[in-house]
Design a protein around this motif. Structure first.
Motif, PDB file in Angstrom:
ATOM      1  N   ARG A   1     -17.508  99.269 -29.053  1.00 29.39           N
ATOM      2  CA  ARG A   1     -18.573  98.392 -28.846  1.00 29.39           C
ATOM      3  C   ARG A   1     -18.025  96.946 -29.136  1.00 29.39           C
ATOM      4  N   GLY A   2     -16.849  96.632 -29.513  1.00 25.69           N
ATOM      5  CA  GLY A   2     -16.312  95.167 -29.627  1.00 25.69           C
ATOM      6  C   GLY A   2     -16.776  94.574 -30.994  1.00 25.69           C
ATOM      7  N   SER A   3     -17.011  95.604 -32.026  1.00 24.26           N
ATOM      8  CA  SER A   3     -17.460  94.797 -33.306  1.00 24.26           C
ATOM      9  C   SER A   3     -16.259  94.359 -34.071  1.00 24.26           C
ATOM     10  N   ALA A   4     -16.616  93.327 -34.715  1.00 22.23           N
ATOM     11  CA  ALA A   4     -15.401  92.595 -35.482  1.00 22.23           C
ATOM     12  C   ALA A   4     -15.856  92.288 -36.830  1.00 22.23           C
ATOM     13  N   VAL A   5     -14.815  91.956 -37.581  1.00 18.00           N
ATOM     14  CA  VAL A   5     -15.000  91.522 -38.801  1.00 18.00           C
ATOM     15  C   VAL A   5     -14.139  90.265 -39.232  1.00 18.00           C
ATOM     16  N   TRP A   6     -14.618  89.163 -39.928  1.00 18.58           N
ATOM     17  CA  TRP A   6     -13.895  88.075 -40.131  1.00 18.58           C
ATOM     18  C   TRP A   6     -14.116  87.636 -42.003  1.00 18.58           C
ATOM     19  N   VAL A   7     -13.154  87.424 -42.522  1.00 18.65           N
ATOM     20  CA  VAL A   7     -13.119  87.093 -44.044  1.00 18.65           C
ATOM     21  C   VAL A   7     -12.495  85.852 -44.295  1.00 18.65           C
ATOM     22  N   ASN A   8     -13.318  85.098 -44.453  1.00 20.93           N
ATOM     23  CA  ASN A   8     -13.063  83.502 -44.936  1.00 20.93           C
ATOM     24  C   ASN A   8     -12.597  83.055 -43.492  1.00 20.93           C
ATOM     25  N   GLY A   9     -13.173  83.394 -42.265  1.00 21.25           N
ATOM     26  CA  GLY A   9     -12.969  82.997 -41.118  1.00 21.25           C
ATOM     27  C   GLY A   9     -11.638  83.472 -40.303  1.00 21.25           C
ATOM     28  N   ASN A  10     -11.097  84.416 -41.173  1.00 21.61           N
ATOM     29  CA  ASN A  10      -9.813  85.052 -40.603  1.00 21.61           C
ATOM     30  C   ASN A  10     -10.364  86.382 -40.032  1.00 21.61           C
ATOM     31  N   LEU A  11      -9.927  86.735 -38.721  1.00 18.50           N
ATOM     32  CA  LEU A  11     -10.187  87.906 -38.213  1.00 18.50           C
ATOM     33  C   LEU A  11      -9.343  89.044 -39.047  1.00 18.50           C
ATOM     34  N   VAL A  12     -10.068  90.097 -39.210  1.00 21.92           N
ATOM     35  CA  VAL A  12      -9.174  91.518 -39.969  1.00 21.92           C
ATOM     36  C   VAL A  12      -9.015  92.188 -38.856  1.00 21.92           C
ATOM     37  N   LYS A  13      -7.648  92.653 -38.796  1.00 17.94           N
ATOM     38  CA  LYS A  13      -7.169  93.365 -37.671  1.00 17.94           C
ATOM     39  C   LYS A  13      -7.670  94.923 -38.064  1.00 17.94           C
ATOM     40  N   ALA A  14      -7.866  95.723 -36.810  1.00 17.61           N
ATOM     41  CA  ALA A  14      -8.351  97.044 -36.953  1.00 17.61           C
ATOM     42  C   ALA A  14      -7.172  97.629 -37.376  1.00 17.61           C
ATOM     43  N   PRO A  15      -7.404  98.993 -37.865  1.00 18.38           N
ATOM     44  CA  PRO A  15      -6.240  99.533 -38.470  1.00 18.38           C
ATOM     45  C   PRO A  15      -5.443 100.490 -37.046  1.00 18.38           C
ATOM     46  N   ASP A  16      -3.987 100.412 -37.505  1.00 13.15           N
ATOM     47  CA  ASP A  16      -3.437 101.311 -36.443  1.00 13.15           C
ATOM     48  C   ASP A  16      -3.660 102.758 -36.532  1.00 13.15           C
ATOM     49  N   LEU A  17      -4.265 103.409 -35.812  1.00 13.45           N
ATOM     50  CA  LEU A  17      -4.776 104.786 -35.969  1.00 13.45           C
ATOM     51  C   LEU A  17      -3.637 105.578 -35.385  1.00 13.45           C
ATOM     52  N   LYS A  18      -3.307 106.724 -35.887  1.00 19.83           N
ATOM     53  CA  LYS A  18      -2.140 107.677 -35.322  1.00 19.83           C
ATOM     54  C   LYS A  18      -2.511 108.078 -34.174  1.00 19.83           C
ATOM     55  N   PHE A  19      -3.584 108.468 -33.801  1.00 22.30           N
ATOM     56  CA  PHE A  19      -4.052 109.166 -32.409  1.00 22.30           C
ATOM     57  C   PHE A  19      -5.239 108.172 -31.846  1.00 22.30           C
ATOM     58  N   ALA A  20      -4.991 106.714 -31.755  1.00 17.14           N
ATOM     59  CA  ALA A  20      -5.639 106.060 -31.087  1.00 17.14           C
ATOM     60  C   ALA A  20      -6.045 106.372 -29.587  1.00 17.14           C
ATOM     61  N   GLY A  21      -7.231 106.171 -29.235  1.00 17.49           N
ATOM     62  CA  GLY A  21      -7.482 106.442 -27.818  1.00 17.49           C
ATOM     63  C   GLY A  21      -7.609 107.890 -27.610  1.00 17.49           C
ATOM     64  N   ARG A  22      -7.390 108.813 -28.402  1.00 15.47           N
ATOM     65  CA  ARG A  22      -7.458 110.253 -28.119  1.00 15.47           C
ATOM     66  C   ARG A  22      -8.916 110.817 -27.885  1.00 15.47           C
ATOM     67  N   LYS A  23      -8.812 111.514 -26.830  1.00 15.59           N
ATOM     68  CA  LYS A  23      -9.987 112.305 -26.262  1.00 15.59           C
ATOM     69  C   LYS A  23     -10.382 113.356 -27.425  1.00 15.59           C
ATOM     70  N   GLY A  24     -11.674 113.427 -27.756  1.00 22.62           N
ATOM     71  CA  GLY A  24     -12.172 114.295 -28.760  1.00 22.62           C
ATOM     72  C   GLY A  24     -11.882 115.861 -28.537  1.00 22.62           C
ATOM     73  N   ASN A  25     -11.465 116.707 -29.496  1.00 22.10           N
ATOM     74  CA  ASN A  25     -11.084 118.067 -29.185  1.00 22.10           C
ATOM     75  C   ASN A  25     -11.454 118.424 -30.623  1.00 22.10           C
ATOM     76  N   LEU A  26     -12.253 119.729 -30.917  1.00 24.87           N
ATOM     77  CA  LEU A  26     -12.617 120.221 -32.101  1.00 24.87           C
ATOM     78  C   LEU A  26     -11.452 120.866 -32.721  1.00 24.87           C
ATOM     79  N   GLU A  27     -10.326 121.211 -31.857  1.00 22.55           N
ATOM     80  CA  GLU A  27      -9.210 121.881 -32.366  1.00 22.55           C
ATOM     81  C   GLU A  27      -7.976 120.887 -32.809  1.00 22.55           C
ATOM     82  N   SER A  28      -8.391 119.399 -32.735  1.00 23.95           N
ATOM     83  CA  SER A  28      -7.560 118.397 -33.197  1.00 23.95           C
ATOM     84  C   SER A  28      -8.128 117.831 -34.266  1.00 23.95           C
ATOM     85  N   PRO A  29      -7.348 118.196 -35.391  1.00 27.95           N
ATOM     86  CA  PRO A  29      -7.883 117.747 -36.935  1.00 27.95           C
ATOM     87  C   PRO A  29      -7.937 116.123 -36.929  1.00 27.95           C
ATOM     88  N   LEU A  30      -8.767 115.679 -37.691  1.00 30.47           N
ATOM     89  CA  LEU A  30      -8.954 114.323 -37.991  1.00 30.47           C
ATOM     90  C   LEU A  30      -7.975 113.960 -39.054  1.00 30.47           C
TER      91      LEU A  30
END
Length: 853
Positions: free
Chosen positions: A775-804
């Protein structure tokens, strides 16, 4: 403690001064002023390694004489007492203490100063200087100044010390008055050590000045809440219906006697184990008035409802008495006793009369989809028992696997007939062991065989549909074996989420169960179960027939809940829409349906808020009450409701500190985080659009509303059934949330940050690389943008057999946010497009989590 009089009064009087720029300057003393022992200890302290999170006990011989880390069972505690020390000696070695940046300092000093005829006023000024210096050099350190202990001339020793009672009282009163302006917390330990004459209790000393072992145990009891950041009195959960604190302490450490009435062998054994853990080598059964004892007694106690689980617990200075109508009531009283015994030393005197609001207080685990070992199940049952939950619902069959051993049909548990955790199932011995474990804890073991839905594993084994005639014959054999082998009081038969093609199926299953004297339970909404089957609500609003018995599990599925949300939701929940149970509404159950596969069984407890939810639900189902409707928001505008939540949250976190140090407990305090919300701004479908709060650091727009919490849900995916913060949420809008957080020091701080807490039952897609959500959500602390975490499986299509792995804040490394000393600003951007989900696995839950710790 007694040093030579070469320490002059002048040294003590030099020390209280502040120089320019509000900096605290310490006087410099020549080494010749201090004893050989002082030099030995002080130089030794300098050579010890620096460690993080230290709790330092600072003082003279009374501090020096204790083995503090052993006493408290905490290796963070460091003894920095020096026999013979005075306040000037503490000042001389203070820079070394401050340089360690300890978490806490407990200071007790002054009686040696008074013995040298230093004035009380000078002693107080020295202690204020110590605290002010620490506040300047290590502002994050909590400083606790303890009152000087009483003394007693009875042993004719240390005459220059034991004649200073008047001066001791004068110092203590002044220290208490000066606490706020000198940046320390004052702890009055003096009074607890006094006998009836106001002098040091002779039983706690053998020289009128120093302490014996019993004295250190009392000291531990007094400091325990400060060392571990607990409430001043034990935080009982669930909160008893009637609790009256009284004066006096019961010396549990010296108790070895249990008196138990007939039929209470199991309960007596529980108490005896508590005593043995605390050091009692042998247990006797003597109620002699000359020694402390614990008595368990069956008698008639009158309460408004559910008398079979009620109890009365009375703690005095020489005995503890638990009375109840049944052994179950006695057991409940023992669980409260366990919580009172938080320091394993003493019990605060009290009088408790208690009973539950609901008779059915359950926790359900789905082991069909994800197998859990008997050991891990016992861990959860033990926690249930401590907090007085009394039903363990065991969902043991599913599409994925049938995990209940059936002697007549061993093919059900063959690995090839399981889709996950192949070959993992529960033998007859396993089930009987779980039953025994529950029975000892007065917990009803309720197995569930789901019929005719969720039966893919059954069909895989027999190649027939459950609703067929041949399957019915097999199921009747299975029911007979289960009922005759385990003799349960209840058998849950499922009955939900399936098209009923055989209208006779469920009525016949219910009759089969009931012919063995077992009560049937079925899900509602579900199939056409018989009229006397207990319904377990999972979706529909309200009860529809007062002649039917219900168990409420609506919106109490832990797999769908954010950890912080779970506590809020369950705390305010009104079970079955009634404040207390009745003949129709028996109570409720929280449920753990982790549809998604996990890498290891422990993830079920880490990725779901199991233990925070168990404690919260235990509180609500025992206490009763709650608020109509379902909410995910803390009603901060309702002063009474908010105050109740704050008090509960404090007790919840005390329990976390006491009982969950080695167990997953994804919850942190959120009551102090207050947000200002700005909006709504129409974004016209452009979720990247920027508005005034983002463009103007001063945020000059009018505040739309304020809210409290670490997780804030603007619109729940089950809106309008579940209320979020926005009364009438609009599509294609953007909101902003703003708050300020305080930091004692410059540096990085851990923070939970998230924007879409994934259900563990949906095959939800993982956020794209470099984003918090879709959705384009964002967070700033003292005006500095906080970087989103580098997820191991970013952009992965959901699958019940793929553990979180790391998709949500509670089970990934916290974000490091850079804070400055003082106030820091936090701005959250919350855009949304449409509320219609792209598919059932990706519902739109408009929310954020931001919680520094």
């Amino acid at each position: 403690m007694t040093g030579k009089r070469t320490f002059t009064t002048l040294c003590c009087l030099l020390v209280f001064r502040l120089i320019t720029a509000a900096q605290v300057q310490l006087p410099v003393y020549p080494d010749s002023l201090f004893s050989t022992y002082y030099q030995q200890r002080a130089t030794h302290f300098k050579t010890l390694p620096k460690t993080a999170g230290d709790i330092i006990f600072l003082g003279n011989s009374i501090t020096d004489g204790a083995e503090w880390s052993e006493l408290f069972g905490d290796c963070r505690i460091k003894n920095r007492g020096i026999s013979g020390d005075i306040s000037a000696g503490v000042i001389a070695r203070l820079p070394e203490v401050a340089d360690r940046k300890p978490e806490k300092i407990f200071l007790l000093i002054g009686v040696n100063d008074l013995s040298r005829n230093t004035s009380p006023d000078s002693v107080v000024k020295n202690i204020m200087l110590i605290s002010n210096y620490l506040h300047e050099k290590t502002p994050a350190t909590k400083v606790y100044v303890q009152s000087i202990l009483p003394v007693n001339k009875i042993y004719n020793k240390f005459g220059t010390h034991t004649g200073k009672s008047t001066q001791i009282n004068e110092v203590n009163q002044a220290l208490q008055t000066a606490a706020d302006k000198s940046h320390y917390t004052f702890i009055n330990i003096h009074d607890a050590f006094c006998g009836v004459d106001g002098l040091l209790n002779p039983e706690l000393t053998n020289d009128g000045l120093h302490l014996k072992g019993e004295g250190y145990l009392l000291w531990k009891h007094l400091l325990y809440p400060y060392v571990f950041d607990l409430g001043m009195k034990p935080s009982l959960m669930p909160l008893p219906q009637s609790l009256k604190w009284q004066s006096g302490l019961f010396p549990f450490y010296s108790c070895s006697s249990v008196i138990a009435g007939k039929g209470l062998v199991n309960e007596a054994n529980v108490v005896e184990e508590l005593l043995k853990v605390n050091g009692a080598y042998s247990i006797d059964h003597d109620s002699s008035a000359h020694k402390p004892y614990i008595e368990l007694k069956l008698t008639k106690i009158k309460v408004p409802q559910h008398a079979e689980e009620a109890y009365r617990l009375q703690v005095s200075e020489n005995h503890v008495t638990i009375t109840a109508n049944t052994a179950h009531g006695i057991f409940n009283g023992i669980q409260t006793l366990r919580q009172l015994l938080r320091d394993n030393v003493m019990l605060d005197a009290c009088d408790i009369t208690d009973w539950p609001a609901f008779s059915w207080r359950g926790y359900m685990v789905d082991v069909g989809r994800n197998y859990q070992s008997v050991e891990q199940l016992k861990q959860q049952i033990d926690i249930m028992a401590l907090y007085k939950l009394n039903v363990f619902h065991f969902h043991v069959t599913e599409d994925i696997a049938w995990r209940l051993a059936i002697k007549q049909y061993p093919e059900l548990t063959k690995p090839e007939n399981m889709l996950r955790d192949k070959g993992q199932f529960y033998s007859v011995d396993d089930i009987k062991e779980l039953q025994r474990f529950c029975r000892e804890r007065h917990i009803e073991f309720v197995p569930e065989i789901d019929m005719p839905g969720h039966s893919g594993a059954f069909k895989l084994a027999f190649h027939v549909d459950m609703q067929s005639d041949s399957a019915m014959r097999i199921l009747k054999d299975i029911i007979r074996e289960v009922c005759e082998t385990y003799r349960p009081a209840y058998l849950h038969i499922g009955g939900d989420e399936v098209k009923i093609s055989n209208a006779a199926f469920l009525p016949e299953i219910c009759r089969t169960v009931e012919q063995y004297g077992v009560k049937a339970i079925g899900w509602s909404p579900g199939g056409n179960v018989s009229a006397n089957t207990i319904r377990q609500l999972w979706m529909k609003e309200g009860t529809v027939n007062k002649k039917i018995k219900y168990i409420d599990s609506r919106h109490m599925y832990l797999n769908h809940m954010d950890p912080l949300e779970s506590v809020t939701t369950l705390f305010y929940r009104m079970i079955g829409d009634v404040p207390t149970g009745n003949d129709s509404v028996l109570g409720g159950e929280i449920c753990l349906w982790n549809d998604r596969a996990v890498n290891r069984q422990e993830d079920l407890l880490t990725m779901n808020p199991v233990y925070p939810a168990i404690l919260t639900f235990a509180e609500r189902s025992w206490q009763g009450g709650g608020r109509p409707g379902w909410t995910a928001a803390i009603p901060s505008g309702d002063t009474s409701a908010f105050d109740n939540f704050k008090a509960f949250e404090n007790r919840l976190l005390d329990q976390k500190q006491q009982h969950f140090k080695t167990l997953p407990f994804p919850y942190r305090k959120q009551q102090n985080l207050v947000w200002k919300f700005y909006g709504p701004y129409s974004n016209g479908g452009n979720q990247e659009a920027r508005f005034k709060p983002e463009l103007d650091s001063l945020v000059k727009d009018s505040v739309s509303f304020t809210a409290v919490g670490g997780t804030l849900i603007l619109r729940h995916w089950w809106y309008p059934l579940v209320n979020g913060l926005i009364t009438n949420p609009k599509e294609n809008t953007t909101w902003y949330a703003f708050t300020k957080i305080w930091s004692d020091t410059d540096g990085y701080k851990n923070c939970w940050i998230g924007f879409n807490n994934l259900s563990r039952s949906y095959a939800t897609d993982t956020a794209d690389p470099g984003t918090w959500d879709g959705r384009g959500s964002a967070v700033w602390v003292n005006g500095n943008l906080v970087k989103a975490p580098d997820l191991k499986f970013a952009g992965r299509k959901g699958n019940l057999e793929s553990p979180l792995i790391d998709e949500d804040y509670e089970y990934r490394d916290p974000v490091k946010i850079n804070l400055k000393k003082g106030w820091n600003t936090v701005l959250i951007k919350l855009p949304v497009g449409g509320f219609t989900a792209k598919d059932s696995n990706n519902p739109v839950k408009w929310m954020f989590t931001f919680l520094p710790f």
